[in-house]
Design a protein around this motif. Sequence first.
Motif, mmCIF file in Angstrom:
data_model
loop_
_atom_site.group_PDB
_atom_site.id
_atom_site.type_symbol
_atom_site.label_atom_id
_atom_site.label_comp_id
_atom_site.label_asym_id
_atom_site.label_seq_id
_atom_site.Cartn_x
_atom_site.Cartn_y
_atom_site.Cartn_z
ATOM 1 N N TRP A 132 1.666 33.352 53.095
ATOM 2 C CA TRP A 132 0.473 33.563 52.285
ATOM 3 C C TRP A 132 0.442 32.573 51.127
ATOM 4 O O TRP A 132 1.445 32.372 50.436
ATOM 5 N N TRP A 135 -5.883 33.417 47.856
ATOM 6 C CA TRP A 135 -7.176 33.904 48.317
ATOM 7 C C TRP A 135 -8.223 32.800 48.245
ATOM 8 O O TRP A 135 -8.178 31.952 47.366
ATOM 9 N N ASP A 136 -9.123 32.831 49.158
ATOM 10 C CA ASP A 136 -10.333 32.019 49.080
ATOM 11 C C ASP A 136 -11.502 32.992 49.214
ATOM 12 O O ASP A 136 -11.889 33.367 50.321
ATOM 13 N N ASP A 139 -11.131 36.049 51.655
ATOM 14 C CA ASP A 139 -10.212 35.734 52.743
ATOM 15 C C ASP A 139 -8.803 35.444 52.233
ATOM 16 O O ASP A 139 -8.618 34.790 51.197
ATOM 17 N N MET A 141 -5.407 33.370 52.681
ATOM 18 C CA MET A 141 -5.095 32.047 53.214
ATOM 19 C C MET A 141 -3.599 31.957 53.535
ATOM 20 O O MET A 141 -2.758 32.481 52.796
ATOM 21 N N ARG A 150 -7.106 31.312 57.835
ATOM 22 C CA ARG A 150 -7.685 32.297 56.939
ATOM 23 C C ARG A 150 -7.932 33.583 57.708
ATOM 24 O O ARG A 150 -8.242 33.552 58.895
#
Length: 394
Positions: A132, A135-136, A139, A141, A150
């Motif tokens: 990990w 975050w995007d 999602d 990532m 993702r």
Amino acid sequence: MATGLVIGGGPAGLMAAEAMARAGLSVTVAEARPSLARKFLMAGKSGLNLTKDEELQPFLAAYEDAALALRPMLEAFGPAQVRAWAEELGQPLFTGTTGRVFPQAMKASPLLRAWLRRLGDMGVETRTRWRWTGWDGADAMFDTADGPQRVAADVTVMAMGGASWARLGSDGVWARQFGDRVAPFRPANVGLSVHWSEKMEPQFGAPLKAIALTAGDLQSRGECVITGKGLEGAGIYALSRALRDGAPLVMDLAPDIPLDRLRAKLSRRRRGDSLASHLRRNLRLDPAKRSLLMEFGRPLPDDLAPLLKALPIRHQGVLPMDQAISTAGGLRFDAVEPSLMLRDRPGTFAVGEMLDWEAPTGGYLLTACLATGLWAGRAAADYAASFSDATARE
């Protein structure tokens, strides 16, 4: 079907995955290492201590400052429930003289194989070598062997461990993503560094039994072992909180003999007896204890009894964090809801050693990991269901 993502494939993450799968979610477990539950397997090599056969109140006391936050989870899944869970997986158990509960196989691998089979039968999918990275938006990532990936999930449970045993997956790197919501990591259940003289080398590997240890306001009657690096074992681990803060260590080499009686025994030295022979014959001090006395007690006083009852052990502090069994610190409880959902990220939960708690060895660590995983897994499933219901109404 609602989807659930678990980041981290240790006991806490696997328990969360099972809870979500039982609730009907489609669950994926993403693990950074090549295989699941590596720390769990390593811990089980010398005998997998699942839990401790103990009433709830003394059991909770082992968690000290975190006991209040962990109480509802341990009430729901405490020692009795851990036993039932392991037995349901086909693992006969036994309880040792100190109340510690072990599989009869004395290993983690049979239990883990049965558990993974059950999870597979429930449809839980696993992805290994998925690390990990953050975050995007909504999602998660990951860096993987096949490049960046993702994952969009309805709910996520984060179970990435603390910051000990990095080679097994718990490196604490995830904490950089959370800033001041994370209490600094500190070693827990860790050995003590002692710079021995050459005369101690014959005692490396020798156990120290029937001793009492004191550091700060903590006391322990557990055993430990003399190693080339210092002292290891449950007796030392129980004092980790004080020792990592620099507290001096004092060892009682004869805890079952009161001071006056000890003086009387020491007064019965035969003419011509060496001190070593006298201590061996009258006090039954073994070579390891006699060596410690010579290492830290010289020049020996005429009145030896007080020194035997309170021998100062000069040390250089605890061993490095990556050599600790577990860590203190982690995501603060005020950063999560009582359900263990992150306050600033609805639908995302944190479990296990990612949270800011610590406990001694003896079954407490694994029980709390399983309990928090189950608690958050059930809460995540409830959250997904309520979210789906709200969406349907719209």
